[in-house]
Every structure is written in structure tokens, then in C-alpha cells.
Design a protein around this motif. Sequence first.
Motif, mmCIF file in Angstrom:
data_model
loop_
_atom_site.group_PDB
_atom_site.id
_atom_site.type_symbol
_atom_site.label_atom_id
_atom_site.label_comp_id
_atom_site.label_asym_id
_atom_site.label_seq_id
_atom_site.Cartn_x
_atom_site.Cartn_y
_atom_site.Cartn_z
ATOM 1 N N LEU A 107 35.865 13.599 25.411
ATOM 2 C CA LEU A 107 37.162 13.693 24.754
ATOM 3 C C LEU A 107 36.982 14.255 23.349
ATOM 4 O O LEU A 107 36.081 13.847 22.614
ATOM 5 N N ARG A 108 37.846 15.175 22.998
ATOM 6 C CA ARG A 108 37.812 15.737 21.652
ATOM 7 C C ARG A 108 39.210 15.689 21.080
ATOM 8 O O ARG A 108 40.197 15.888 21.800
ATOM 9 N N THR A 109 39.300 15.446 19.790
ATOM 10 C CA THR A 109 40.610 15.358 19.136
ATOM 11 C C THR A 109 41.030 16.723 18.609
ATOM 12 O O THR A 109 40.270 17.377 17.890
ATOM 13 N N TYR A 110 42.228 17.121 18.969
ATOM 14 C CA TYR A 110 42.798 18.384 18.505
ATOM 15 C C TYR A 110 44.016 18.097 17.635
ATOM 16 O O TYR A 110 44.725 17.105 17.850
ATOM 17 N N TRP A 111 44.257 19.009 16.689
ATOM 18 C CA TRP A 111 45.370 18.866 15.747
ATOM 19 C C TRP A 111 46.253 20.098 15.781
ATOM 20 O O TRP A 111 45.778 21.219 15.967
ATOM 21 N N GLY A 112 47.538 19.874 15.556
ATOM 22 C CA GLY A 112 48.444 20.975 15.339
ATOM 23 C C GLY A 112 48.425 21.398 13.881
ATOM 24 O O GLY A 112 47.734 20.791 13.047
ATOM 25 N N GLN A 113 49.220 22.422 13.555
ATOM 26 C CA GLN A 113 49.252 22.961 12.194
ATOM 27 C C GLN A 113 50.205 22.177 11.293
ATOM 28 O O GLN A 113 50.122 22.313 10.069
ATOM 29 N N GLY A 114 51.060 21.407 11.876
ATOM 30 C CA GLY A 114 51.971 20.594 11.075
ATOM 31 C C GLY A 114 53.357 21.201 10.947
ATOM 32 O O GLY A 114 53.532 22.423 11.020
ATOM 33 N N THR A 115 54.336 20.331 10.753
ATOM 34 C CA THR A 115 55.711 20.756 10.509
ATOM 35 C C THR A 115 56.275 19.925 9.362
ATOM 36 O O THR A 115 56.081 18.710 9.310
ATOM 37 N N GLN A 116 56.941 20.591 8.439
ATOM 38 C CA GLN A 116 57.445 19.917 7.236
ATOM 39 C C GLN A 116 58.743 19.166 7.539
ATOM 40 O O GLN A 116 59.678 19.737 8.112
ATOM 41 N N VAL A 117 58.788 17.925 7.113
ATOM 42 C CA VAL A 117 60.014 17.130 7.153
ATOM 43 C C VAL A 117 60.332 16.716 5.723
ATOM 44 O O VAL A 117 59.507 16.090 5.056
ATOM 45 N N THR A 118 61.511 17.095 5.252
ATOM 46 C CA THR A 118 61.948 16.744 3.914
ATOM 47 C C THR A 118 63.262 15.987 4.010
ATOM 48 O O THR A 118 64.223 16.478 4.599
ATOM 49 N N VAL A 119 63.273 14.782 3.435
ATOM 50 C CA VAL A 119 64.476 13.946 3.448
ATOM 51 C C VAL A 119 64.963 13.830 2.004
ATOM 52 O O VAL A 119 64.303 13.212 1.172
ATOM 53 N N SER A 120 66.098 14.440 1.739
ATOM 54 C CA SER A 120 66.593 14.476 0.371
ATOM 55 C C SER A 120 68.097 14.671 0.377
ATOM 56 O O SER A 120 68.644 15.376 1.221
ATOM 57 N N SER A 121 68.745 14.054 -0.614
ATOM 58 C CA SER A 121 70.185 14.241 -0.751
ATOM 59 C C SER A 121 70.484 15.382 -1.708
ATOM 60 O O SER A 121 71.643 15.711 -1.951
#
Length: 121
Positions: A107-121
Motif C-alpha cells: 500500500l502506498r499513500t497518494y495525494w491530490g494537489q488540493g482545492t482551496q476553500v475560503t469561508v468569509s463574509s
Amino acid sequence: QVRLVESGGGLVQPGVSLRLSCAASGDIFSINAMAWYRQAPGKQRESVAVVSSDGSTRYADSVKGRFTISRDKANQSVFLQMNSLKPEDTAVYFCNADIKVYVYSILRTYWGQGTQVTVSS
């Protein structure tokens, strides 16, 4: 070659919901656990939620009751439903999966590139 691709991030106001998706593709024999991590500016990457191959789930205390992780084994995907978002949920969210590329591989662990989540008013 294995790829994990996240989608669904964005800029939202506090209190609303967002759903992240992550699809695995490539030379995959089997997928064990899948998970979501996040990394806020200036902070270490932290585990948000994990779903095992048997469907059992674990959550960080900070998201319990608000976030739900699920997976679609047939489509090699994992999702994160995020409700009642707070400004402190702002981070880059990464998908993670433990994958065997053929029957005798480890088993090997793989990662995605990421996605930005911004919570702001």
C-alpha cells in the motif's frame, strides 16, 4: 501512474455548505482508506476525515457533526460534505488514498494537489 484530482472548492459565506469531490484514476488494483486533510496558512496539515474500506469513518473533533465523508468504490471517489462552514474551516483541502497498484504491491499513500476553500463574509 496514479492521480487524485479534487474539485468543489470555492469562496463561500459562513453557514453555507460545500461539497468536495476527489476522483482516483490510473493503474489501481485496490484502494484501502481514503481521507481528507486540510492545511490553513501558517499551520500544519491536519486530518479532517477518514473512510476505511469497510465504510467506517473518523472525524476531527473540530468538524464532527458538520462534515460527512463518503466514498463511491465503483468510481474510486471520495466526497466531503461540509455544512455550517466557519471561517476557521478556511484551508487548502487535500484528498488522500492508500492504494495498491497491483496485487503484490504494498500500500502506498497518494495525494491530490488540493482545492482551496475560503469561508468569509
